[in-house]
Design an enzyme around this catalytic site. Structure first.
Site, PDB file in Angstrom:
ATOM      1  N   SER A 101       0.829  -1.222   0.000  1.00  0.00           N
ATOM      2  CA  SER A 101       0.000   0.000   0.000  1.00  0.00           C
ATOM      3  C   SER A 101       0.855   1.261   0.000  1.00  0.00           C
ATOM      4  CB  SER A 101      -0.869   0.060   1.263  1.00  0.00           C
ATOM      5  OG  SER A 101      -1.871  -0.885   1.216  1.00  0.00           O
ATOM      6  N   HIS A 161      -2.831   0.965  -4.713  1.00  0.00           N
ATOM      7  CA  HIS A 161      -2.209  -0.235  -5.268  1.00  0.00           C
ATOM      8  C   HIS A 161      -2.201  -0.131  -6.781  1.00  0.00           C
ATOM      9  CE1 HIS A 161      -1.811  -2.992  -1.817  1.00  0.00           C
ATOM     10  NE2 HIS A 161      -2.711  -2.203  -1.306  1.00  0.00           N
ATOM     11  N   HIS A 201      -5.678  -9.037  -2.098  1.00  0.00           N
ATOM     12  CA  HIS A 201      -5.843  -9.380  -0.681  1.00  0.00           C
ATOM     13  C   HIS A 201      -7.042 -10.297  -0.489  1.00  0.00           C
ATOM     14  CE1 HIS A 201      -3.805  -5.459  -0.840  1.00  0.00           C
ATOM     15  NE2 HIS A 201      -3.228  -5.792   0.290  1.00  0.00           N
ATOM     16  N   TYR A 228      -9.221  -9.911   1.728  1.00  0.00           N
ATOM     17  CA  TYR A 228     -10.410  -9.122   2.101  1.00  0.00           C
ATOM     18  C   TYR A 228     -11.183  -8.610   0.881  1.00  0.00           C
ATOM     19  CZ  TYR A 228      -7.327  -5.028   1.498  1.00  0.00           C
ATOM     20  OH  TYR A 228      -6.449  -4.103   1.005  1.00  0.00           O
ATOM     21  N   GLU A 229     -10.574  -8.697  -0.299  1.00  0.00           N
ATOM     22  CA  GLU A 229     -11.311  -8.344  -1.525  1.00  0.00           C
ATOM     23  C   GLU A 229     -12.186  -9.508  -1.980  1.00  0.00           C
ATOM     24  OE1 GLU A 229      -8.625  -6.359  -4.579  1.00  0.00           O
ATOM     25  OE2 GLU A 229      -7.175  -6.883  -3.023  1.00  0.00           O
ATOM     26  N   ALA A 240       2.391  -1.978   4.219  1.00  0.00           N
ATOM     27  CA  ALA A 240       2.114  -0.918   5.193  1.00  0.00           C
ATOM     28  C   ALA A 240       1.539  -1.615   6.419  1.00  0.00           C
ATOM     29  CB  ALA A 240       1.104   0.057   4.620  1.00  0.00           C
ATOM     30  N   MET A 270      -2.556  -6.596   6.697  1.00  0.00           N
ATOM     31  CA  MET A 270      -3.540  -7.482   6.057  1.00  0.00           C
ATOM     32  C   MET A 270      -2.962  -8.204   4.835  1.00  0.00           C
ATOM     33  SD  MET A 270      -6.646  -4.739   6.122  1.00  0.00           S
ATOM     34  CE  MET A 270      -6.904  -3.662   7.543  1.00  0.00           C
ATOM     35  N   SER A 271      -1.659  -8.405   4.823  1.00  0.00           N
ATOM     36  CA  SER A 271      -1.060  -9.041   3.632  1.00  0.00           C
ATOM     37  C   SER A 271       0.151  -9.872   4.035  1.00  0.00           C
ATOM     38  CB  SER A 271      -0.640  -7.949   2.635  1.00  0.00           C
ATOM     39  OG  SER A 271       0.444  -7.201   3.156  1.00  0.00           O
ATOM     40  N   ASN A 300       1.095   4.044  10.718  1.00  0.00           N
ATOM     41  CA  ASN A 300       0.252   4.586  11.792  1.00  0.00           C
ATOM     42  C   ASN A 300       0.484   3.773  13.056  1.00  0.00           C
ATOM     43  OD1 ASN A 300      -1.371   2.575   9.936  1.00  0.00           O
ATOM     44  ND2 ASN A 300      -2.201   2.353  12.005  1.00  0.00           N
ATOM     45  N   HIS A 351      -7.545   4.891   5.683  1.00  0.00           N
ATOM     46  CA  HIS A 351      -6.669   4.403   4.614  1.00  0.00           C
ATOM     47  C   HIS A 351      -5.851   5.549   3.996  1.00  0.00           C
ATOM     48  CE1 HIS A 351      -5.153   1.729   1.581  1.00  0.00           C
ATOM     49  NE2 HIS A 351      -5.666   2.450   0.607  1.00  0.00           N
TER      50      HIS A 351
HETATM   51  N1  HPA Z   1      -3.906  -2.370  10.848  1.00  0.00           N
HETATM   52  C1  HPA Z   1      -3.970  -3.255   9.820  1.00  0.00           C
HETATM   53  N2  HPA Z   1      -3.439  -3.016   8.636  1.00  0.00           N
HETATM   54  C2  HPA Z   1      -2.788  -1.857   8.461  1.00  0.00           C
HETATM   55  C3  HPA Z   1      -2.679  -0.897   9.479  1.00  0.00           C
HETATM   56  C4  HPA Z   1      -3.268  -1.173  10.734  1.00  0.00           C
HETATM   57  O1  HPA Z   1      -3.215  -0.379  11.690  1.00  0.00           O
HETATM   58  N3  HPA Z   1      -1.960   0.146   8.966  1.00  0.00           N
HETATM   59  C5  HPA Z   1      -1.647  -0.197   7.680  1.00  0.00           C
HETATM   60  N4  HPA Z   1      -2.148  -1.399   7.374  1.00  0.00           N
END
Ligand code: HPA
Length: 277
Positions: free
Chosen positions: A37, A68, A90, A92-93, A120, A214-215, A238, A250
């Site tokens: 990401s 992406h 992913h 989740y898609e 990320a 998530m990857s 973050n 996001h």
């Molecule tokens: N959680 C899950 N996936 C992420 C995060 C997060 O805080 N930041 C970037 N991808």
């Protein structure tokens, strides 16, 4: 035909297409690079690049998440042959684990020996701050899924792959020697697409996770099983939920990716150089 044969056929179709299109540029690539990401712009650093959109490659799923991209960029970085994926799909898609790992399995079938999987992530460890880079020393696969489930396909590795060292200590060491500060840590891979609750983050902290995303975990598992050398790199975009005083978005993840571009470019370029040294 079994499900395993069907998946191998898909990977082989893609591999045959890429061998025909790219020839020696792919055959000599030393590193497969997956850009997470907000990180896809690193591909502009690839020299003598040939770019093929995912949509043109048979059987490859096409990502559609903001931030992406969706192309294979083959060329050199720091004198090292690279095959760079400017995005990924992913779970989740709605994709299946086999879809998620098809591109990296294809590159591995084409002979690519080593991989750097970037992502990320949210920072969990006490000393983590946005902008930090973490090299994966291990992961927690908390998605409840695995790309290795199903009838056994020997071309994708043993039935019961060892996972004592999914992430190569050699590549981890090279990443730590680039001159850019990176800290080793454990990445927790979750299904998403929602960010975590503060209670989930407290749980992950207790389980030994330093960052969450998530990857990456399925790609690492599939490549490890296929005998590839794997490295992982998280950009902490973050602080994780409940550690951060503000709700997560996001846009923040993409913005942090943009800000980290020069640092990431320097790190990955130096890493690529060290691979051919
Ligand atoms: N959680 C899950 N996936 C992420 C995060 C997060 O805080 N930041 C970037 N991808």
């Amino acid at each position: 035909m079994s499900a395993a044969n069907v998946e191998l056929q898909k990977v082989e179709r893609a591999a045959t297409f890429l061998r025909d299109r790219l020839g020696p540029a792919l055959a000599t690539a030393k590193l497969g690079l997956v850009l997470g990401s907000g990180l896809k712009d690193f591909a502009t650093n690839v020299q003598a690049a040939t770019t093929i959109p995912f949509a043109e490659i048979p059987e490859w799923p096409v990502p559609h998440v903001e931030g992406h991209g969706g192309a294979l960029v083959v060329g050199t970085v720091g004198g090292t042959g690279v095959a760079c994926l400017t995005g990924r799909v992913h779970l989740y898609e709605g994709w299946e684990p086999a879809d998620v790992v098809r591109a990296v399995r294809t590159l591995r079938r084409c002979g690519v020996p080593s991989f750097l999987l970037t992502n990320a992530a949210g920072g969990i460890a006490d000393d983590m701050a946005p902008g930090d880079l973490m090299v994966l020393r291990d992961h927690l696969n908390l998605t409840g899924r695995s790309p290795l489930v199903g009838p056994h396909e020997a071309a994708f590795g043993p039935r019961f792959p060892d996972q004592t060292r999914v992430y190569s200590p050699r590549l981890l060491m090279l990443l730590q020697r680039t001159g850019t500060r990176v800290r080793p840590g454990v990445y927790a891979g979750l299904l998403g697409p929602s960010y975590e609750t503060p209670a989930e983050i407290r749980m992950l902290h207790r389980l030994g996770a330093d960052a969450v995303g998530m990857s990456t975990v399925h790609e690492a598992m599939a490549l490890n099983a296929m005998g590839a050398e794997v490295a992982g790199l998280s950009l902490v975009t973050n602080l994780a939920a409940g550690i951060s005083p503000v709700p997560l978005a996001h846009a923040e993840v993409v913005a942090a990716g943009n800000q980290a571009k020069p640092v990431l470019a320097a790190l990955v370029t130096s890493f690529c150089r060290s691979l051919s040294a």
